[in-house]
Design an enzyme around this catalytic site. Sequence first.
Site, PDB file in Angstrom:
ATOM      1  N   GLY A 147      56.973  44.356  45.471  1.00  0.00           N
ATOM      2  CA  GLY A 147      57.442  42.987  45.351  1.00  0.00           C
ATOM      3  C   GLY A 147      58.464  42.657  46.428  1.00  0.00           C
ATOM      4  O   GLY A 147      59.049  43.539  47.058  1.00  0.00           O
ATOM      5  N   CYS A 148      58.709  41.370  46.619  1.00  0.00           N
ATOM      6  CA  CYS A 148      59.577  40.929  47.717  1.00  0.00           C
ATOM      7  C   CYS A 148      61.048  41.258  47.459  1.00  0.00           C
ATOM      8  O   CYS A 148      61.698  41.918  48.284  1.00  0.00           O
ATOM      9  CB  CYS A 148      59.376  39.440  47.982  1.00  0.00           C
ATOM     10  SG  CYS A 148      59.534  38.379  46.528  1.00  0.00           S
ATOM     11  N   PHE A 149      61.602  40.831  46.322  1.00  0.00           N
ATOM     12  CA  PHE A 149      62.982  41.191  46.004  1.00  0.00           C
ATOM     13  C   PHE A 149      63.117  42.714  45.921  1.00  0.00           C
ATOM     14  O   PHE A 149      64.111  43.289  46.377  1.00  0.00           O
ATOM     15  CB  PHE A 149      63.420  40.570  44.678  1.00  0.00           C
ATOM     16  CG  PHE A 149      64.277  39.338  44.822  1.00  0.00           C
ATOM     17  CD1 PHE A 149      65.355  39.311  45.698  1.00  0.00           C
ATOM     18  CD2 PHE A 149      64.020  38.205  44.067  1.00  0.00           C
ATOM     19  CE1 PHE A 149      66.159  38.180  45.816  1.00  0.00           C
ATOM     20  CE2 PHE A 149      64.809  37.068  44.174  1.00  0.00           C
ATOM     21  CZ  PHE A 149      65.890  37.061  45.054  1.00  0.00           C
TER      22      PHE A 149
END
Length: 327
Positions: free
Chosen positions: A136-138
């Site tokens: 995921g990005c975060f």
Amino acid sequence: MDSRSTKYRVGVVGGTGFTGGELLRILLHHPHVQISWIFSRNHASKPVSSVHLDLEGHLNDVFVDQCDWEIDVVFLCLPHETARDFVNASNIPQEVKIIDLSRDYRLEPNHENFIYGLPELNRKKVKSAKNIANPGCFATAIQLALLPLAHQKILLHDVHITGITGSTGAGKGLSETTHFTWRTGNVSVYKALKHQHISEIRQSLTQLQPGFSQRLNFIPIRGNFTRGILASIYTESEWSSDDVLQLYEKYFEEHPFVRVTDLPVDLKQVVGTNMVRISVNVIDGMVHLVSVIDNLVKGASGQAIQNMNLMFGLPEQIGLELKSIAY
């Protein structure tokens, strides 16, 4: 195969969203990629450029509603909770590699035969993997900031994280909090201390530091900009700034997309690139880390292509040597 001259055949499932569009933008200039098809039931027979206007004149393909599995790798750019259903319903040949950009295969025990594709953590595993669960990005921004501490087994206290993300992090579907009139000139907290990426981050940290059980106090913020993530992180430490900086430089010395510094970092240094910049300082007994990435590139599509490069024995940076726009 001689990877120096091979063109790998690529299929893209779910090519209408932000990550699908970003993936196509980058793949178009990859010297070892041939885009075979782009799947979308809802847009079948329509030009891809009718959805992604920036691709007009660059990509003349139309969306298809059937997958031809005479390919080498498929990227799944589907909404969360639908990628697994697609895989289960499709007769994907064993020789076709899968790179899933959703969260469906990221967490144990759902890995099945998928490797968690954070190259700075699992590069060796990625190289021999058949299927990849893209992070995921975060989670990418935060994990990369904390991995060197976990590797040294010195994550001994609660970790406090504040992260701000652009509107593209919420996906292409419109809602009140992604609408221009709401987002512009506005910021807000969401999913405080309960964000879905906390489990993903903890999973990676415990891989390096078994028994890590301290709290990850994560406060995510919706930003009033389009793309990028900035995570500000701090935790207690007895180390000096110089020692921590050297630790980070050593951990990432063989990872081409990570830059470590003790100077301030900002989003414009990374937006449009696959780069990660991490600022490292110790202030009054606290390690303070600032990590910046582009959520659509290193946080999604660029990292997926980085994983593809590793899986096929290609140079890790090929097709991803992207320059940020600093102004």
